[in-house]
Design a protein around this motif. Structure first.
Motif, PDB file in Angstrom:
ATOM      1  N   PRO A 124       0.836  -1.205   0.000  1.00 51.97           N
ATOM      2  CA  PRO A 124       0.000   0.000   0.000  1.00 51.97           C
ATOM      3  C   PRO A 124       0.865   1.246   0.000  1.00 51.97           C
ATOM      4  O   PRO A 124       2.061   1.190   0.320  1.00 51.97           O
ATOM      5  CB  PRO A 124      -0.785  -0.134   1.306  1.00 51.97           C
ATOM      6  CG  PRO A 124       0.098  -0.939   2.205  1.00 51.97           C
ATOM      7  CD  PRO A 124       0.873  -1.871   1.309  1.00 51.97           C
ATOM      8  N   SER A 125       0.282   2.370  -0.367  1.00 51.59           N
ATOM      9  CA  SER A 125       1.035   3.615  -0.416  1.00 51.59           C
ATOM     10  C   SER A 125       0.330   4.691   0.396  1.00 51.59           C
ATOM     11  O   SER A 125      -0.769   4.495   0.907  1.00 51.59           O
ATOM     12  CB  SER A 125       1.218   4.080  -1.865  1.00 51.59           C
ATOM     13  OG  SER A 125      -0.036   4.319  -2.472  1.00 51.59           O
ATOM     14  N   GLY A 126       0.982   5.825   0.497  1.00 49.90           N
ATOM     15  CA  GLY A 126       0.461   6.958   1.256  1.00 49.90           C
ATOM     16  C   GLY A 126       1.615   7.815   1.713  1.00 49.90           C
ATOM     17  O   GLY A 126       2.611   7.294   2.245  1.00 49.90           O
ATOM     18  N   ASP A 127       1.515   9.116   1.520  1.00 50.66           N
ATOM     19  CA  ASP A 127       2.639  10.002   1.801  1.00 50.66           C
ATOM     20  C   ASP A 127       2.975  10.116   3.278  1.00 50.66           C
ATOM     21  O   ASP A 127       4.019  10.661   3.633  1.00 50.66           O
ATOM     22  CB  ASP A 127       2.349  11.403   1.234  1.00 50.66           C
ATOM     23  CG  ASP A 127       2.313  11.403  -0.283  1.00 50.66           C
ATOM     24  OD1 ASP A 127       2.757  10.404  -0.884  1.00 50.66           O
ATOM     25  OD2 ASP A 127       1.839  12.392  -0.871  1.00 50.66           O
ATOM     26  N   ASP A 128       2.105   9.613   4.151  1.00 53.05           N
ATOM     27  CA  ASP A 128       2.391   9.596   5.593  1.00 53.05           C
ATOM     28  C   ASP A 128       2.799   8.208   6.064  1.00 53.05           C
ATOM     29  O   ASP A 128       2.920   7.969   7.265  1.00 53.05           O
ATOM     30  CB  ASP A 128       1.162  10.066   6.383  1.00 53.05           C
ATOM     31  CG  ASP A 128       0.786  11.504   6.080  1.00 53.05           C
ATOM     32  OD1 ASP A 128       1.707  12.324   5.885  1.00 53.05           O
ATOM     33  OD2 ASP A 128      -0.414  11.803   6.010  1.00 53.05           O
ATOM     34  N   GLY A 129       2.996   7.279   5.126  1.00 53.59           N
ATOM     35  CA  GLY A 129       3.267   5.895   5.493  1.00 53.59           C
ATOM     36  C   GLY A 129       4.710   5.495   5.271  1.00 53.59           C
ATOM     37  O   GLY A 129       5.573   6.315   4.964  1.00 53.59           O
ATOM     38  N   TYR A 130       4.947   4.197   5.420  1.00 55.87           N
ATOM     39  CA  TYR A 130       6.280   3.645   5.218  1.00 55.87           C
ATOM     40  C   TYR A 130       6.162   2.415   4.318  1.00 55.87           C
ATOM     41  O   TYR A 130       5.064   1.906   4.055  1.00 55.87           O
ATOM     42  CB  TYR A 130       6.939   3.289   6.549  1.00 55.87           C
ATOM     43  CG  TYR A 130       6.081   2.451   7.478  1.00 55.87           C
ATOM     44  CD1 TYR A 130       6.007   1.050   7.337  1.00 55.87           C
ATOM     45  CD2 TYR A 130       5.346   3.047   8.506  1.00 55.87           C
ATOM     46  CE1 TYR A 130       5.222   0.290   8.193  1.00 55.87           C
ATOM     47  CE2 TYR A 130       4.569   2.291   9.357  1.00 55.87           C
ATOM     48  CZ  TYR A 130       4.511   0.913   9.206  1.00 55.87           C
ATOM     49  OH  TYR A 130       3.728   0.157  10.049  1.00 55.87           O
ATOM     50  N   LEU A 131       7.286   1.944   3.824  1.00 51.37           N
ATOM     51  CA  LEU A 131       7.305   0.813   2.910  1.00 51.37           C
ATOM     52  C   LEU A 131       6.920  -0.454   3.666  1.00 51.37           C
ATOM     53  O   LEU A 131       7.542  -0.808   4.675  1.00 51.37           O
ATOM     54  CB  LEU A 131       8.690   0.680   2.283  1.00 51.37           C
ATOM     55  CG  LEU A 131       8.829  -0.260   1.088  1.00 51.37           C
ATOM     56  CD1 LEU A 131       7.931   0.190  -0.061  1.00 51.37           C
ATOM     57  CD2 LEU A 131      10.286  -0.305   0.633  1.00 51.37           C
ATOM     58  N   LEU A 132       5.899  -1.149   3.147  1.00 58.11           N
ATOM     59  CA  LEU A 132       5.305  -2.281   3.860  1.00 58.11           C
ATOM     60  C   LEU A 132       4.878  -3.348   2.863  1.00 58.11           C
ATOM     61  O   LEU A 132       4.225  -3.041   1.855  1.00 58.11           O
ATOM     62  CB  LEU A 132       4.083  -1.800   4.657  1.00 58.11           C
ATOM     63  CG  LEU A 132       3.192  -2.851   5.317  1.00 58.11           C
ATOM     64  CD1 LEU A 132       3.937  -3.556   6.449  1.00 58.11           C
ATOM     65  CD2 LEU A 132       1.914  -2.192   5.835  1.00 58.11           C
ATOM     66  N   GLY A 133       5.240  -4.605   3.128  1.00 59.55           N
ATOM     67  CA  GLY A 133       4.833  -5.717   2.289  1.00 59.55           C
ATOM     68  C   GLY A 133       3.871  -6.629   3.022  1.00 59.55           C
ATOM     69  O   GLY A 133       4.166  -7.095   4.128  1.00 59.55           O
ATOM     70  N   LEU A 134       2.698  -6.897   2.419  1.00 55.26           N
ATOM     71  CA  LEU A 134       1.665  -7.737   3.018  1.00 55.26           C
ATOM     72  C   LEU A 134       1.364  -8.908   2.085  1.00 55.26           C
ATOM     73  O   LEU A 134       1.587  -8.833   0.889  1.00 55.26           O
ATOM     74  CB  LEU A 134       0.385  -6.931   3.252  1.00 55.26           C
ATOM     75  CG  LEU A 134       0.491  -5.670   4.103  1.00 55.26           C
ATOM     76  CD1 LEU A 134      -0.809  -4.867   4.034  1.00 55.26           C
ATOM     77  CD2 LEU A 134       0.803  -6.034   5.560  1.00 55.26           C
ATOM     78  N   ARG A 135       0.819  -9.994   2.661  1.00 56.12           N
ATOM     79  CA  ARG A 135       0.413 -11.136   1.855  1.00 56.12           C
ATOM     80  C   ARG A 135      -0.998 -11.550   2.222  1.00 56.12           C
ATOM     81  O   ARG A 135      -1.356 -11.669   3.391  1.00 56.12           O
ATOM     82  CB  ARG A 135       1.366 -12.303   2.065  1.00 56.12           C
ATOM     83  CG  ARG A 135       0.956 -13.544   1.299  1.00 56.12           C
ATOM     84  CD  ARG A 135       1.903 -14.008   0.280  1.00 56.12           C
ATOM     85  NE  ARG A 135       3.264 -13.607   0.309  1.00 56.12           N
ATOM     86  CZ  ARG A 135       3.932 -13.276  -0.784  1.00 56.12           C
ATOM     87  NH1 ARG A 135       3.301 -13.237  -1.953  1.00 56.12           N
ATOM     88  NH2 ARG A 135       5.206 -12.963  -0.722  1.00 56.12           N
ATOM     89  N   ASP A 136      -1.836 -11.765   1.201  1.00 55.54           N
ATOM     90  CA  ASP A 136      -3.220 -12.183   1.382  1.00 55.54           C
ATOM     91  C   ASP A 136      -3.261 -13.700   1.560  1.00 55.54           C
ATOM     92  O   ASP A 136      -2.833 -14.455   0.688  1.00 55.54           O
ATOM     93  CB  ASP A 136      -4.034 -11.771   0.154  1.00 55.54           C
ATOM     94  CG  ASP A 136      -5.527 -12.000   0.317  1.00 55.54           C
ATOM     95  OD1 ASP A 136      -5.926 -12.717   1.252  1.00 55.54           O
ATOM     96  OD2 ASP A 136      -6.292 -11.462  -0.496  1.00 55.54           O
ATOM     97  N   ASN A 137      -3.803 -14.145   2.713  1.00 57.67           N
ATOM     98  CA  ASN A 137      -3.934 -15.564   2.979  1.00 57.67           C
ATOM     99  C   ASN A 137      -5.369 -16.063   2.834  1.00 57.67           C
ATOM    100  O   ASN A 137      -5.724 -17.116   3.330  1.00 57.67           O
ATOM    101  CB  ASN A 137      -3.431 -15.891   4.393  1.00 57.67           C
ATOM    102  CG  ASN A 137      -1.926 -15.755   4.502  1.00 57.67           C
ATOM    103  OD1 ASN A 137      -1.201 -15.991   3.527  1.00 57.67           O
ATOM    104  ND2 ASN A 137      -1.444 -15.355   5.659  1.00 57.67           N
ATOM    105  N   GLY A 138      -6.196 -15.302   2.148  1.00 58.43           N
ATOM    106  CA  GLY A 138      -7.577 -15.714   1.916  1.00 58.43           C
ATOM    107  C   GLY A 138      -8.557 -15.018   2.837  1.00 58.43           C
ATOM    108  O   GLY A 138      -9.290 -14.120   2.414  1.00 58.43           O
ATOM    109  N   ASP A 139      -8.590 -15.425   4.094  1.00 61.38           N
ATOM    110  CA  ASP A 139      -9.498 -14.806   5.067  1.00 61.38           C
ATOM    111  C   ASP A 139      -8.756 -13.912   6.041  1.00 61.38           C
ATOM    112  O   ASP A 139      -9.332 -13.411   7.004  1.00 61.38           O
ATOM    113  CB  ASP A 139     -10.288 -15.862   5.821  1.00 61.38           C
ATOM    114  CG  ASP A 139      -9.387 -16.853   6.553  1.00 61.38           C
ATOM    115  OD1 ASP A 139      -8.148 -16.761   6.403  1.00 61.38           O
ATOM    116  OD2 ASP A 139      -9.917 -17.731   7.256  1.00 61.38           O
ATOM    117  N   ALA A 140      -7.465 -13.711   5.827  1.00 59.07           N
ATOM    118  CA  ALA A 140      -6.649 -12.852   6.693  1.00 59.07           C
ATOM    119  C   ALA A 140      -5.452 -12.369   5.896  1.00 59.07           C
ATOM    120  O   ALA A 140      -5.188 -12.829   4.776  1.00 59.07           O
ATOM    121  CB  ALA A 140      -6.206 -13.618   7.945  1.00 59.07           C
ATOM    122  N   VAL A 141      -4.725 -11.434   6.479  1.00 65.02           N
ATOM    123  CA  VAL A 141      -3.540 -10.887   5.826  1.00 65.02           C
ATOM    124  C   VAL A 141      -2.388 -10.913   6.820  1.00 65.02           C
ATOM    125  O   VAL A 141      -2.583 -10.772   8.038  1.00 65.02           O
ATOM    126  CB  VAL A 141      -3.801  -9.440   5.342  1.00 65.02           C
ATOM    127  CG1 VAL A 141      -4.058  -8.502   6.499  1.00 65.02           C
ATOM    128  CG2 VAL A 141      -2.668  -8.917   4.470  1.00 65.02           C
TER     129      VAL A 141
END
Length: 433
Positions: free
Chosen positions: A331-348
């Motif tokens: 995800p992005s956003g000028d107030d955020g930081y670099l973040l990697g997420l993974r979708d596991n179906g019913d959770a992340v």
């Protein structure tokens, strides 16, 4: 809604000194949508995936930089031959084209002041399609106008359908499908805010193109459609964020283009405080990711709008969401930081996070486990090349003199990386030789 004929629309546009051109060529659309090369839409493709097929270089060098003379609000688009396009707000030049190799200006054309808020798309013949004040315009690769079609308001989306037409969604909620060859409407128009009642309002006209634009950058209530729609070319479904007047929250609305008409399928009113995050689709088209102004990243089932999971971020998401073919979400956003997420179906799950890298624009992913994002480092900005498996930095290049934030990150057909700052300067990087 009243829809002018081609002759009447052309006459009206000519009367105000605008481009009013009959479509050139034949009615048969023989222009390919794309070659799979370049960055042909604001967030690369119809899915808004922010992920390109090129194997990204891990060693870049600054090729050139140049100001355009005005602010920039939308990501840069790149044709298959790396010709780049960007819109701004200047009296004589509103859409620019530059050569990737040198940064030399290829052309610039005047548009209305709202064009800065409209994205562009490029087809396989490097014809560019761009929104303007109450119209959509197409130019060829030399900047020669091909056609202009009136619409209600400023376009928020200029995307391609599965059968090679243009899907247009304006910020006031008008949806059209246009021929790329002629600009003609090919199906009946849909108004997401409802059809106007001319018996009650006999003198009703199209909304002013600038109406509500100040709210679009933050997804506020005065901008009904603040984001770029995501399109699934295979199913014909596309997804629009829509804030109906008087409603407590914005909704995600799913529609489908059948080839003959536009059909509403479902609506989920769950975007608290609105949304300035363009929705993005998973590679299989089964999941839609979208952010809201309540600091949430939300995954929806595209079949029925059911919420799969909600993940709270430490910031308000903005801009694009990069989603790779193997499901890594950035995800992005000028107030955020670099973040990697993974979708596991019913959770992340969180794969990695880089709280030391403050984002200043949307990230992009490429093949070869390589990603790019602009981050604030020291008093300036750097283009950070990172490993998408671990989040680790593999290269960092200064954007000389850059301030503020960028509009997005685009990757060219030869691995070039291009970013533009909101104050109006373009930086192009090329793989080191």
């Amino acid at each position: 809604m009243w829809r002018p004929s081609r002759k009447r629309a052309a006459a009206a546009l000519a009367a105000v000194g605008a481009l009013a051109l009959a479509g050139c060529g034949t009615d048969y659309d023989d222009i390919t949508v794309g070659t799979g090369k370049g960055w042909t839409a604001a967030y690369h493709d119809g899915h808004n995936s922010g992920t390109g097929p090129v194997t990204g270089s891990r060693e870049l060098e600054l090729s050139w930089q140049r100001p355009v003379g005005g602010p920039i609000a939308q990501p840069i688009t790149l044709g298959p031959d790396s010709q780049l396009f960007v819109t701004t707000r200047l009296q004589n030049c509103s859409i620019f084209s530059f050569q990737m190799a040198t940064g030399r200006k290829r052309f610039c054309n005047a548009l209305g002041p709202s064009a800065i808020s409209a994205p562009s798309s490029v087809d396989g013949m490097t014809n560019v399609y761009v929104g303007d004040d109450s119209r959509v315009i197409s130019f060829n690769y030399l900047g020669q106008p091909r056609w202009a079609t009136p619409v209600a308001g400023t376009p928020a989306s200029v995307q391609f359908t599965g059968d090679g037409k243009l899907l247009i969604v304006t910020r006031s909620g008008q949806v059209d499908v246009l021929s790329r060859q002629t600009g003609d409407r090919t199906v009946p128009t849909v108004q997401l805010l409802g059809e106007p009642d001319f018996l009650v309002h006999a003198g009703l006209s199209w909304p002013d193109a600038s109406q509500g634009l100040d709210d679009c950058a933050t997804g506020g209530p005065q901008c009904p459609v603040a984001t770029t729609s995501a399109v699934d070319a295979d199913s014909g479904r596309f997804y629009v964020t829509l804030w109906q007047p008087g409603r407590p929250a914005a909704a995600v609305v799913a529609l489908r283009y059948t080839g003959e008409k536009l059909v509403r399928e479902w609506s989920a009113e769950l975007l608290l405080g609105g949304s300035a995050t363009s929705p993005a689709l998973s590679a299989d088209g089964a999941t839609l990711y979208v952010g809201d102004n309540n600091n949430r990243l939300i995954a929806l089932d595209t079949a029925d709008g059911r919420t799969k999971w909600v993940h709270r971020l430490d910031w308000t998401p903005r801009g694009g969401i990069s989603v790779s073919d193997d499901g890594l979400i950035i995800p992005s956003g000028d107030d955020g930081y670099l973040l990697g997420l993974r979708d596991n179906g019913d959770a992340v799950e969180t794969v990695w996070e880089r709280k030391d890298l403050a984002l200043r624009g949307s990230a992009a992913q490429t093949a070869g486990d390589t990603g790019y994002a602009v981050a604030a480092i020291g008093d300036g900005l750097n283009l950070v090349t990172f490993d998408t498996q671990t989040g680790a930095t593999v290269d960092s290049d200064v954007l000389p003199g850059a301030k503020g934030a960028t509009t997005g990150t685009s990757v060219g057909a030869k691995g070039e990386v291009v970013v533009a700052t909101r104050i109006g300067e373009i930086f192009a990087f090329a793989p080191e030789k």
